[in-house]
Design an enzyme around this catalytic site. Structure first.
Site, PDB file in Angstrom:
ATOM      1  CD  GLU A 176      -1.705  -2.291   1.669  1.00  0.00           C
ATOM      2  OE1 GLU A 176      -2.492  -3.266   1.961  1.00  0.00           O
ATOM      3  OE2 GLU A 176      -0.617  -2.505   2.059  1.00  0.00           O
TER       4      GLU A 176
ATOM      5  CG  PHE B 109      -9.980  -9.465  11.048  1.00  0.00           C
ATOM      6  CD1 PHE B 109      -8.687 -10.020  11.809  1.00  0.00           C
ATOM      7  CD2 PHE B 109      -9.940  -9.329   9.814  1.00  0.00           C
ATOM      8  CE1 PHE B 109      -7.683 -10.302  10.838  1.00  0.00           C
ATOM      9  CE2 PHE B 109      -9.130 -10.159   8.980  1.00  0.00           C
ATOM     10  CZ  PHE B 109      -7.821 -10.323   9.454  1.00  0.00           C
ATOM     11  CD  GLN B 110      -7.356  -6.909   7.837  1.00  0.00           C
ATOM     12  OE1 GLN B 110      -8.291  -6.820   6.852  1.00  0.00           O
ATOM     13  NE2 GLN B 110      -6.089  -7.603   7.314  1.00  0.00           N
TER      14      GLN B 110
ATOM     15  CE  LYS C 261     -17.150  -6.708   3.377  1.00  0.00           C
ATOM     16  NZ  LYS C 261     -16.627  -7.976   3.611  1.00  0.00           N
TER      17      LYS C 261
ATOM     18  CG  MET D 261      22.724  12.742   3.291  1.00  0.00           C
ATOM     19  SD  MET D 261      23.904  13.837   2.396  1.00  0.00           S
ATOM     20  CE  MET D 261      22.834  14.286   0.962  1.00  0.00           C
TER      21      MET D 261
END
Length: 556
Positions: free
Chosen positions: A57, A119-120, A169, A470
């Site tokens: 993602e 969940f999630q 959802k 760097m």
């Protein structure tokens, strides 16, 4: 729960979202599916939209940024709830810092399950507040079309930025009524003529003016107006990292990049000037060095779409909180004196970046200079973050800011590969080159799979010093050479990895190999991977040390 069947004259929330995206002119979006956003992916199944399945993602968010940067439009990214949404946060923060218009759409658990540690489930609205221009949680399905329209308007209006829309959802599955689409009100531009008159007074009395050009000029579609203004005044100009290319390659009084790794000529001219015309820039600390020693003799005219930038870090004698395009059209055009032009031309001639060829190893600035000459002014270069990013800014030439895509404010390692994917998809006919380092490429190397899936001709130049270069340079200079956790000598064989994704390439370690390899690199019909070994001790020069003014630059 089964998806609700819409009744006549109604559609599901997911279908409404897809219609809204099409109404906004979206053709390409990036994402990764999951449980809480599955109804939207089902609606995408038959939609006339190109969805690009990235492999993480964060990669999807950064690809959306690359797409937005290449088109000067709005990038779109989607992810599911929980880890899908949290993986977007770095991309949203990058877009926020660099003022890039992004609309991020996340799935959320059903409304009845919110607050139950389902969940999630994660409060992505709360997480996103610090790194978005605005965030929405859609609680009423009937509000979804309005919210999507508002999200796009907010993302691209005023100072652009990312907007997040979190959609439960069950809202995606709910039936909502079709509504006639309202016509957007025409955009009006506010012009502050009183402030423009005060600016004219400063311009007419200035003897040594400098135009300080930031990324807001390109984002405000004001490149033509800027170039016309500079041509009619002959005002010397300097550019920020995000402003590179704004003045064009043919403007003789462009001194190039200023700031920590800018040219000594640009920095010294700014230190000498008596008027700063700041357009679309924000006095970033990497530009100013020690703030109270930056342009100490200068009065300031500050043009920026965001009124909050006025006086945030430097007092503006004339703040012009307005669109750069309109400001440059109305700003007084006072010709600059020849003496000051000659003075700046001398700085440019004596202190421009040089990139010598080394006899026995590949000097990265020289290599990039050669690449820039061969690729030409129409090529687009995407960068990761680190030494190679600064070498690109110093030694490659850009004729438009959209030709140089680099993570500025956030400095996101792993930015380059996905942003190059987004840029190439936006402009498939443009040569797209990724310049990356061995540290940065490992951050999102999984997106090589996206290049393979989409059959993209992205040219990848990896500068490999087997170090976090760097960080190592700063440890050498400011931490008594105590090199802590910067050794990457256990890097994998990058050409083997590239070949696993069907990308051909070659390895370079001597300057005699460079000319032919660059020709093959640019001539390749598909993607090509150049793995270039460079010395671990090479640094980026010049450098303004921390806490010092820009006139105190260190040389190699």
């Amino acid at each position: 729960m089964n998806q609700a069947r819409p009744v006549e004259d109604s559609i599901t929330g997911a279908q409404a979202l897809v219609e809204c995206l099409q109404d906004q002119g979206v053709q390409t979006l990036f994402g990764y599916p999951g449980g809480a956003i599955m109804p939207i992916y089902d609606a995408l199944y038959e939609a006339e939209l190109t969805h690009v399945l990235c492999r993480h993602e964060q990669g999807a968010a950064l690809a959306a940024i690359g797409h937005a940067r290449a088109t000067n439009g709005v990038g779109v990214v989607m992810a599911t709830s929980g880890p899908g949404a949290t993986n977007l946060i770095t991309g949203l923060a990058d877009a926020m810092m660099d003022s890039i218009p992004i609309v991020a759409i996340t799935g959320q658990v059903a409304r009845a399950a919110m607050g139950t540690d389902a969940f999630q489930e994660i409060d992505v609205l709360g997480l996103s507040l610090a790194c978005t221009k605005h965030s929405y949680l859609v609680e009423d399905p009937e509000d979804l079309p309005r919210i999507i329209e508002e999200a796009f308007a907010l993302a691209k209006s005023g100072k652009p930025g990312p907007v997040l829309v979190d959609i439960p959802k069950d809202v995606q599955q709910a039936a909502i009524s079709r509504k006639p689409k309202a016509k957007a009100a025409p955009k009006t531009t506010q012009v502050d003529f009183a402030a423009l008159n005060r600016a004219e007074t400063l311009l007419r009395t200035a003897q040594r003016p400098i135009a300080y050009i930031g990324g807001g000029v390109g984002m405000g579609d004001a490149i033509d107006e800027l170039r016309d203004y500079l041509a009619s005044t002959g005002m010397p100009a300097v550019e920020t990292l995000k402003g590179l290319g704004s003045c064009g390659l043919d403007y003789p009084y462009n001194l190039g990049m200023l700031g920590m790794h800018g040219s000594r000529g640009a920095n010294m001219a700014v230190q000498d000037c008596d008027l700063l015309l700041v357009v679309g820039a924000r006095f970033d600390d990497r530009v100013t060095g020690k703030l109270d020693e930056f342009a100490p003799k200068a009065r300031v005219i500050h043009v920026d779409i965001d009124a909050a930038e006025m006086g945030k870090r430097r007092h503006a004698d004339v703040p012009l909180a307005m669109d750069a395009k309109a400001a440059l059209k109305h700003l007084a055009r006072v010709p600059v004196g020849n003496d000051w032009q000659r003075h700046c031309a001398t700085y440019k001639a004596e202190h421009s970046f040089t990139a010598p060829r080394a006899p026995d190893h590949i000097h990265a600035p020289w290599l990039l200079s050669q690449l820039s000459q061969k690729a030409g002014r129409d090529a687009r270069v995407c960068c990761d973050v680190g030494q190679h990013q600064m070498w690109v800014a110093q030694h490659m030439q850009f004729d438009h800011p959209s030709r140089h895509i680099s993570s500025g404010g956030l400095g996101t390692m792993g930015f380059g590969l996905p942003s190059a994917i987004g840029a190439k998809l936006a402009c498939p006919g443009t040569e797209t080159i990724l310049v990356t380092g061995d540290g940065s490429i490992m951050m999102n190397i999984q997106e090589l799979a996206t290049i393979k899936r989409m059959n993209l001709a992205v040219k990848i130049l990896l500068l490999d010093n087997q170090r976090l270069g760097m960080v190592r340079q700063w440890q050498t200079l400011f931490f008594e050479g105590r090199h802590s956790e910067v050794d990457l000598s256990d890097n994998p064989d990058f050409l083997t990895i590239a070949s696993a994704f069907g990308i051909q390439g070659e390895r370079l370690c001597h300057p005699d190999q460079v000319d032919g390899a660059l020709d093959r690199f640019l001539a390749a019909k598909g993607s090509y991977f150049l793995h270039v070994a460079i010395p671990s001790e090479d640094g980026v020069w010049p450098l303004v040390p921390p806490g010092k003014g820009n006139h105190q630059m260190m040389e190699a």
